[in-house]
Motif scaffolding. Structure first.
Motif, mmCIF file in Angstrom:
data_model
loop_
_atom_site.group_PDB
_atom_site.id
_atom_site.type_symbol
_atom_site.label_atom_id
_atom_site.label_comp_id
_atom_site.label_asym_id
_atom_site.label_seq_id
_atom_site.Cartn_x
_atom_site.Cartn_y
_atom_site.Cartn_z
ATOM 1 N N PRO A 34 9.238 -11.828 11.905
ATOM 2 C CA PRO A 34 10.342 -11.113 11.239
ATOM 3 C C PRO A 34 10.260 -11.170 9.716
ATOM 4 C CG PRO A 34 11.187 -12.483 12.993
ATOM 5 C CD PRO A 34 9.755 -12.842 12.822
ATOM 6 N N LYS A 35 9.783 -12.300 9.170
ATOM 7 C CA LYS A 35 9.638 -12.389 7.717
ATOM 8 C C LYS A 35 8.604 -11.397 7.208
ATOM 9 C CE LYS A 35 10.906 -17.129 6.641
ATOM 10 N NZ LYS A 35 10.401 -18.391 6.080
ATOM 11 N N ILE A 36 7.491 -11.278 7.890
ATOM 12 C CA ILE A 36 6.450 -10.339 7.477
ATOM 13 C C ILE A 36 6.965 -8.909 7.549
ATOM 14 C CG2 ILE A 36 4.188 -9.394 8.114
ATOM 15 C CD1 ILE A 36 3.399 -12.259 8.915
ATOM 16 N N ILE A 37 7.662 -8.596 8.614
ATOM 17 C CA ILE A 37 8.213 -7.244 8.764
ATOM 18 C C ILE A 37 9.264 -6.969 7.679
ATOM 19 C CG2 ILE A 37 9.605 -5.771 10.279
ATOM 20 C CD1 ILE A 37 8.130 -7.133 12.639
ATOM 21 N N SER A 38 10.117 -7.953 7.401
ATOM 22 C CA SER A 38 11.149 -7.747 6.379
ATOM 23 C C SER A 38 10.536 -7.622 4.980
ATOM 24 C CB SER A 38 12.171 -8.881 6.410
ATOM 25 O OG SER A 38 11.563 -10.104 6.052
ATOM 26 N N ILE A 39 9.462 -8.357 4.702
ATOM 27 C CA ILE A 39 8.792 -8.231 3.412
ATOM 28 C C ILE A 39 8.136 -6.856 3.290
ATOM 29 C CG2 ILE A 39 6.873 -9.110 2.011
ATOM 30 C CD1 ILE A 39 9.359 -10.826 1.944
ATOM 31 N N PHE A 40 7.546 -6.368 4.353
ATOM 32 C CA PHE A 40 6.950 -5.035 4.341
ATOM 33 C C PHE A 40 8.009 -3.973 4.062
ATOM 34 C CE2 PHE A 40 5.654 -1.148 6.627
ATOM 35 C CZ PHE A 40 4.529 -0.849 5.878
ATOM 36 N N ILE A 41 9.144 -4.075 4.715
ATOM 37 C CA ILE A 41 10.235 -3.121 4.487
ATOM 38 C C ILE A 41 10.770 -3.242 3.057
ATOM 39 C CG2 ILE A 41 12.601 -2.521 5.179
ATOM 40 C CD1 ILE A 41 11.744 -3.302 8.054
ATOM 41 N N ALA A 42 10.863 -4.474 2.554
ATOM 42 C CA ALA A 42 11.315 -4.674 1.170
ATOM 43 C C ALA A 42 10.333 -4.058 0.184
ATOM 44 C CB ALA A 42 11.485 -6.159 0.893
ATOM 45 N N LEU A 43 9.044 -4.162 0.452
ATOM 46 C CA LEU A 43 8.055 -3.528 -0.418
ATOM 47 C C LEU A 43 8.179 -2.009 -0.388
ATOM 48 C CD1 LEU A 43 4.853 -5.683 0.062
ATOM 49 C CD2 LEU A 43 6.135 -5.321 -2.042
ATOM 50 N N LEU A 44 8.490 -1.457 0.771
ATOM 51 C CA LEU A 44 8.705 -0.016 0.845
ATOM 52 C C LEU A 44 9.932 0.404 0.038
ATOM 53 C CD1 LEU A 44 7.997 0.737 4.615
ATOM 54 C CD2 LEU A 44 6.568 1.317 2.651
ATOM 55 N N ILE A 45 10.979 -0.408 0.080
ATOM 56 C CA ILE A 45 12.214 -0.068 -0.614
ATOM 57 C C ILE A 45 12.101 -0.331 -2.117
ATOM 58 C CG2 ILE A 45 14.661 -0.680 -0.862
ATOM 59 C CD1 ILE A 45 14.617 -1.268 2.184
ATOM 60 N N PHE A 46 11.588 -1.511 -2.480
ATOM 61 C CA PHE A 46 11.570 -1.929 -3.891
ATOM 62 C C PHE A 46 10.236 -1.672 -4.580
ATOM 63 C CE2 PHE A 46 14.811 -4.711 -1.977
ATOM 64 C CZ PHE A 46 15.886 -4.349 -2.768
ATOM 65 N N GLY A 47 9.294 -1.057 -3.903
ATOM 66 C CA GLY A 47 7.971 -0.837 -4.489
ATOM 67 C C GLY A 47 8.002 0.013 -5.741
ATOM 68 N N SER A 48 8.796 1.063 -5.745
ATOM 69 C CA SER A 48 8.859 1.918 -6.935
ATOM 70 C C SER A 48 9.499 1.179 -8.113
ATOM 71 C CB SER A 48 9.624 3.198 -6.631
ATOM 72 O OG SER A 48 10.953 2.901 -6.270
ATOM 73 N N PHE A 49 10.504 0.362 -7.847
ATOM 74 C CA PHE A 49 11.120 -0.436 -8.902
ATOM 75 C C PHE A 49 10.115 -1.429 -9.495
ATOM 76 C CE2 PHE A 49 13.010 -4.645 -9.725
ATOM 77 C CZ PHE A 49 13.677 -4.361 -10.894
ATOM 78 N N ILE A 50 9.356 -2.081 -8.643
ATOM 79 C CA ILE A 50 8.356 -3.050 -9.112
ATOM 80 C C ILE A 50 7.285 -2.341 -9.925
ATOM 81 C CG2 ILE A 50 6.550 -4.632 -8.331
ATOM 82 C CD1 ILE A 50 8.416 -5.267 -5.933
ATOM 83 N N MET A 51 6.838 -1.193 -9.442
ATOM 84 C CA MET A 51 5.802 -0.452 -10.164
ATOM 85 C C MET A 51 6.309 0.018 -11.529
ATOM 86 S SD MET A 51 2.730 0.465 -10.170
ATOM 87 C CE MET A 51 2.134 0.428 -8.521
ATOM 88 N N ARG A 52 7.537 0.532 -11.581
ATOM 89 C CA ARG A 52 8.099 0.960 -12.863
ATOM 90 C C ARG A 52 8.229 -0.207 -13.837
ATOM 91 N NH1 ARG A 52 13.191 2.398 -11.619
ATOM 92 N NH2 ARG A 52 12.819 2.826 -9.448
ATOM 93 N N THR A 53 8.654 -1.365 -13.340
ATOM 94 C CA THR A 53 8.801 -2.549 -14.186
ATOM 95 C C THR A 53 7.457 -2.981 -14.750
ATOM 96 O OG1 THR A 53 10.681 -3.272 -12.851
ATOM 97 C CG2 THR A 53 9.650 -4.913 -14.253
ATOM 98 N N LEU A 54 6.442 -3.025 -13.906
ATOM 99 C CA LEU A 54 5.120 -3.446 -14.366
ATOM 100 C C LEU A 54 4.484 -2.421 -15.300
ATOM 101 C CD1 LEU A 54 3.671 -5.035 -11.120
ATOM 102 C CD2 LEU A 54 4.571 -6.181 -13.142
ATOM 103 N N VAL A 55 4.665 -1.152 -15.013
ATOM 104 C CA VAL A 55 4.106 -0.109 -15.883
ATOM 105 C C VAL A 55 4.776 -0.151 -17.254
ATOM 106 C CG1 VAL A 55 4.011 2.398 -16.218
ATOM 107 C CG2 VAL A 55 3.281 1.399 -14.056
#
Length: 89
Positions: A53-74
């Motif tokens: 469940p942790k792996i699945i929840s992290i994958f879903i979190a990456l799908l949701i927050f991936g654009s935010f993380i990418m914008r922050t790093l860029v």
């Protein structure tokens, strides 16, 4: 490059690491807490019940927050490279 500039870059880098990793860490913490409560109530001590469940929840979190993380790093890298001429003096 002065010591103050190096410290500013390091501070910004650490801040970005914390901001970018916080969503996944918090979701993993919440899922782990829910699973540990579930294991305590049901007396099931299966190890894979914790990780899947942790792996699945992290994958879903990456799908949701991936654009935010990418914008922050860029934004961080763009600011770093745009001020590069100031750092080499």
């Amino acid at each position: 490059m002065t010591e103050a500039q190096v410290l500013d870059i390091m501070r910004d880098a650490f801040y970005n690491v914390i901001v970018c990793s916080a969503p996944m860490l918090l979701i993993s913490l919440v899922v782990g807490l829910i699973i540990s409560i579930f294991q305590t109530v049901t007396s099931i001590q299966e190890q894979t019940l914790t990780f899947v469940p942790k792996i699945i929840s992290i994958f879903i979190a990456l799908l949701i927050f991936g654009s935010f993380i990418m914008r922050t790093l860029v934004t961080f890298i763009t600011n770093l490279w745009s001020n590069f001429n100031v750092y080499i003096k």
